[in-house]
Design a protein around this motif. Structure first.
Motif, PDB file in Angstrom:
ATOM      1  N   PHE A   1       0.824  -1.212   0.000  1.00  0.00           N
ATOM      2  CA  PHE A   1       0.000   0.000   0.000  1.00  0.00           C
ATOM      3  C   PHE A   1       0.864   1.272   0.000  1.00  0.00           C
ATOM      4  CE2 PHE A   1      -3.824   2.457   1.405  1.00  0.00           C
ATOM      5  CZ  PHE A   1      -4.663   2.002   0.411  1.00  0.00           C
ATOM      6  N   LEU A   2       1.980   1.224  -0.775  1.00  0.00           N
ATOM      7  CA  LEU A   2       2.825   2.407  -0.914  1.00  0.00           C
ATOM      8  C   LEU A   2       2.482   3.200  -2.165  1.00  0.00           C
ATOM      9  CD1 LEU A   2       6.462   1.289   0.050  1.00  0.00           C
ATOM     10  CD2 LEU A   2       4.931   2.783   1.326  1.00  0.00           C
ATOM     11  N   LEU A   3       2.174   2.522  -3.267  1.00  0.00           N
ATOM     12  CA  LEU A   3       2.018   3.199  -4.547  1.00  0.00           C
ATOM     13  C   LEU A   3       0.634   3.806  -4.722  1.00  0.00           C
ATOM     14  CD1 LEU A   3       3.825   0.620  -6.877  1.00  0.00           C
ATOM     15  CD2 LEU A   3       4.787   2.609  -5.704  1.00  0.00           C
ATOM     16  N   GLN A   4      -0.408   3.117  -4.201  1.00  0.00           N
ATOM     17  CA  GLN A   4      -1.790   3.574  -4.450  1.00  0.00           C
ATOM     18  C   GLN A   4      -2.060   4.978  -3.923  1.00  0.00           C
ATOM     19  OE1 GLN A   4      -4.382   3.702  -1.892  1.00  0.00           O
ATOM     20  NE2 GLN A   4      -5.817   4.599  -3.390  1.00  0.00           N
ATOM     21  N   PRO A   5      -1.619   5.334  -2.684  1.00  0.00           N
ATOM     22  CA  PRO A   5      -1.889   6.703  -2.215  1.00  0.00           C
ATOM     23  C   PRO A   5      -1.210   7.762  -3.084  1.00  0.00           C
ATOM     24  CG  PRO A   5      -1.329   5.276  -0.375  1.00  0.00           C
ATOM     25  CD  PRO A   5      -1.033   4.498  -1.608  1.00  0.00           C
ATOM     26  N   ILE A   6      -0.016   7.440  -3.641  1.00  0.00           N
ATOM     27  CA  ILE A   6       0.682   8.416  -4.483  1.00  0.00           C
ATOM     28  C   ILE A   6      -0.076   8.621  -5.785  1.00  0.00           C
ATOM     29  CG2 ILE A   6       2.849   8.916  -5.673  1.00  0.00           C
ATOM     30  CD1 ILE A   6       4.259   7.214  -3.566  1.00  0.00           C
ATOM     31  N   VAL A   7      -0.545   7.511  -6.420  1.00  0.00           N
ATOM     32  CA  VAL A   7      -1.307   7.608  -7.664  1.00  0.00           C
ATOM     33  C   VAL A   7      -2.635   8.340  -7.410  1.00  0.00           C
ATOM     34  CG1 VAL A   7      -2.489   6.280  -9.452  1.00  0.00           C
ATOM     35  CG2 VAL A   7      -0.229   5.559  -8.643  1.00  0.00           C
ATOM     36  N   GLU A   8      -3.244   8.011  -6.268  1.00  0.00           N
ATOM     37  CA  GLU A   8      -4.495   8.685  -5.901  1.00  0.00           C
ATOM     38  C   GLU A   8      -4.275  10.194  -5.775  1.00  0.00           C
ATOM     39  OE1 GLU A   8      -7.693   8.698  -2.163  1.00  0.00           O
ATOM     40  OE2 GLU A   8      -6.032   7.269  -2.235  1.00  0.00           O
ATOM     41  N   ASN A   9      -3.187  10.562  -5.129  1.00  0.00           N
ATOM     42  CA  ASN A   9      -2.870  11.982  -4.957  1.00  0.00           C
ATOM     43  C   ASN A   9      -2.640  12.663  -6.315  1.00  0.00           C
ATOM     44  OD1 ASN A   9      -2.172  13.977  -2.681  1.00  0.00           O
ATOM     45  ND2 ASN A   9      -0.462  14.237  -4.120  1.00  0.00           N
ATOM     46  N   ALA A  10      -1.967  11.925  -7.257  1.00  0.00           N
ATOM     47  CA  ALA A  10      -1.717  12.485  -8.580  1.00  0.00           C
ATOM     48  C   ALA A  10      -3.016  12.701  -9.356  1.00  0.00           C
ATOM     49  CB  ALA A  10      -0.786  11.559  -9.366  1.00  0.00           C
ATOM     50  N   ILE A  11      -4.000  11.786  -9.174  1.00  0.00           N
ATOM     51  CA  ILE A  11      -5.262  11.906  -9.887  1.00  0.00           C
ATOM     52  C   ILE A  11      -6.076  13.088  -9.369  1.00  0.00           C
ATOM     53  CG2 ILE A  11      -7.499  10.773 -10.286  1.00  0.00           C
ATOM     54  CD1 ILE A  11      -5.978   8.093 -10.289  1.00  0.00           C
ATOM     55  N   PHE A  12      -6.235  13.159  -8.055  1.00  0.00           N
ATOM     56  CA  PHE A  12      -7.130  14.159  -7.481  1.00  0.00           C
ATOM     57  C   PHE A  12      -6.539  15.569  -7.506  1.00  0.00           C
ATOM     58  CE2 PHE A  12      -9.206  10.409  -5.842  1.00  0.00           C
ATOM     59  CZ  PHE A  12     -10.540  10.764  -5.825  1.00  0.00           C
ATOM     60  N   HIS A  13      -5.186  15.663  -7.370  1.00  0.00           N
ATOM     61  CA  HIS A  13      -4.587  17.003  -7.277  1.00  0.00           C
ATOM     62  C   HIS A  13      -3.857  17.415  -8.547  1.00  0.00           C
ATOM     63  CE1 HIS A  13      -5.489  17.279  -2.999  1.00  0.00           C
ATOM     64  NE2 HIS A  13      -5.007  16.036  -2.851  1.00  0.00           N
TER      65      HIS A  13
END
Length: 600
Positions: free
Chosen positions: A486-498
């Motif tokens: 669960f390291l990569l998903q929060p970063i990708v999520e952050n890239a999508i939303f912001h």
């Protein structure tokens, strides 16, 4: 009493005092050595002093001999009758020449009787062919027979002064009554014109020279005489006459001073050699005494002293060994225990059981190590509990943050998409949450982490439609490596939303994974979204990690950084880069290490 001294109740101090008593051996040995050395030095100095005094007397006598021979040569040099004989051409005025010769022979005899203590022979050679000898009456030798000798030019260069020559020529051997001899050679000149008239040889045999010093030496002492070139001209061993002194003797044989001494080897023996100069001839008179003979009495004393010292050493070794063993073995055992503890084994205990200071030290050591072991175990338990609590708290924050954002996406889809599409998204979410929130370990293979991320991307692409494109570029060499889940998903999520959603046109996210040269695993998540809001156009790539993590919207990224530090330590890292071309880039650095399975 000896038993009481060595029992376990006796103090270490008493044992040390007893050990120092054994060191009486050292001053005793030092005293014996110093006494023998001083005695040897005294004997040597006395021998040198006495030898130099005797050599001085011999040198004085040889100087007197040289002076007398010089005086005799001067008589010939200044004799007018001899001058007339040498100036008269050979064969002219035979009667007159015969008369002068007869008169001169008587003169030579008178000169010889004037120095009765000297045993010498005279030879005179004239340029005109005149020749006269006190001993030889054979065929004429002639001055021309010696003109090729190496000393001939030296005599001419001396300009009427005496030149001392050892064995000047084999052709002159018949003019002396000895196998070896030395000659005082002088040029005879015409006083009026200064022209050379001939040569006069005043020769002394080696036997006469040997008699001058033979009886003046001590027992076991011998001497030899060398000329100015270091050639032996008189010695007890006649076979050595004519040989170089420096070849005859082994060692430092410098004779540069007027007098001195040195030690050298001669005939296989160490010799004490002293020398003095015969000033009028440049010769050296050298005496030599065997060291063994010189130190004969000291050698006996040395042997006796050595026997006594060996006995003392033997006794001292036995006593010292016993004492040292009683003292050192427990200390060595305690030191080994300390070394084991130093290496990290806190279960080590010293087995020393004594009632002295060493035993007390061992008991204190065991007590200290036991306390340290208890403290270590307690700290380990507390640290493990603290770490697990922090990890669970972070995981809970991440899961809550992820779930909140995903549900918000589904809520938006309910308003604009068909129920079937929403249902597929919900199914994907269930699968993703089931794997993410499972009770598995904290570490999963890279391939599984990428698969989880793919499910999440599908959910977001269903919501974003054609507005979002995600590319994966994962090196096959790392897919089986373990990593924190669960390291990569929060970063990708952050890239999508912001990054992607605020952008009007479609956006792309690129996810790369590979191994660096130092063995670490590197993940790069790049997007071409709106980028950092404070970014100035035209600048180069900038590291904005601390700025982003300090904002309120950076909570998810802060959790990732904290998890990295907790699991991987200070070698792990995360960098956030504002790209010059637009968008953002997040770089994760997972150090090469044992990524073993952990339980939550």
């Amino acid at each position: 009493m000896l038993t009481n001294l060595f029992n376990s109740r006796s103090s270490v101090q008493r044992k040390i005092v007893l050990s120092f008593l054994c060191f009486i051996l050292f001053p005793l040995s030092l005293f014996s050595y110093a006494s023998l050395s001083i005695s040897k030095q005294t004997i040597r100095e006395r021998a040198i002093s006495g030898s130099l005094a005797r050599l001085g007397l011999i040198a004085d006598k040889l100087n007197i001999m040289a002076s007398d021979l010089s005086s005799i040569s001067t008589l010939y040099f200044s004799n007018s009758s001899l001058t007339d004989l040498l100036k008269t051409p050979s064969g002219i005025g035979g009667y007159e020449e015969s008369t002068k010769r007869s008169f001169f022979v008587k003169t030579m005899i008178n000169y010889k009787y004037a120095y009765t203590w000297l045993d010498y022979n005279t030879s005179i050679f004239g340029i005109n062919g005149f020749e006269l000898h006190t001993l030889y009456e054979g065929k004429k030798i002639g001055i021309h027979s010696v003109e090729s000798e190496p000393w001939y030019n030296d005599v001419l260069a001396a300009n009427g002064n005496i030149v001392w020559v050892t064995n000047p020529s084999s052709k002159l051997k018949s003019t002396v009554d000895d196998d070896y001899y030395v000659s005082a050679i002088r040029e005879l000149k015409d006083f009026e014109s200064g022209e050379m008239l001939g040569l006069v040889f005043i020769s002394v045999g080696e036997s006469f020279l040997y008699d001058q010093y033979r009886d003046r030496l001590q027992r076991d002492e011998q001497a030899l005489l060398v000329d100015q070139d270091g050639i032996i001209l008189s010695a007890p061993d006649k076979n050595q006459i004519g040989r170089s002194f420096h070849d005859y003797v082994q060692g430092n044989t410098s004779l540069s001073a007027d007098s001195g001494n040195f030690t050298a080897r001669l005939s296989g023996q160490d010799m004490l050699m002293t020398y003095n100069s015969v000033g009028k001839t440049g010769w050296k008179i050298i005496s030599y005494t065997p060291i063994q003979s010189l130190y004969a009495d000291i050698t006996k004393l040395e042997r006796l002293t050595l026997v006594i010292l060996i006995l003392i050493v033997a006794v001292s070794i036995i006593v010292s060994y016993f004492i040292a063993r009683r003292l050192s073995v427990p200390i060595q055992r305690l030191a080994r225990s300390m070394k084991i503890v130093e290496m990290g084994d806190l279960s080590e205990r010293s087995a020393i059981d004594r009632r002295d200071e060493i035993g007390e030290l061992a008991r204190k050591f065991n007590s200290m190590v036991a306390r340290i072991e208890r403290l270590r175990d307690r700290v380990r338990v507390e640290e493990e509990m603290k770490r697990k609590t922090e990890i669970r708290a972070l995981q809970s924050q991440i899961n809550t943050h992820f779930l909140y954002n995903t549900l918000a996406s589904i809520r938006s889809m309910l308003m604009i998409d068909k129920p079937e599409k929403v249902d597929s998204v919900i199914v994907a979410l269930v699968k993703l949450l089931k794997r993410t929130l499972s009770e598995e370990g904290e570490y999963i293979p890279v391939a599984e982490e990428v698969d989880n991320l793919s499910n999440y991307v599908k959910i977001q692409q269903a919501r974003q439609a054609d507005h979002l494109r995600v590319l994966f570029n994962i090196d096959e060499q790392i897919v089986h490596e373990k990593m924190l889940k669960f390291l990569l998903q929060p970063i990708v999520e952050n890239a999508i939303f912001h990054g992607i959603e605020p952008k009007l046109e479609p956006g792309t996210i690129l996810i790369r994974g590979y191994r660096s040269e130092d063995g670490a695993i590197i993940f790069q998540i790049q997007d071409d979204g709106v980028g950092f809001k404070n970014r100035a156009f035209g600048e180069k790539d900038a590291d904005v990690t601390e700025t982003v993590l300090g904002e309120s919207s950076g909570k998810g990224l802060r959790n990732i950084r904290d998890r990295l530090l907790l699991h991987y330590g200070k070698d792990a890292g995360m960098r956030i880069i504002s790209r010059r071309s637009g968008g953002m880039e997040v770089v994760l650095h997972l150090p090469a290490a044992d990524r073993s399975e952990e339980t939550p």
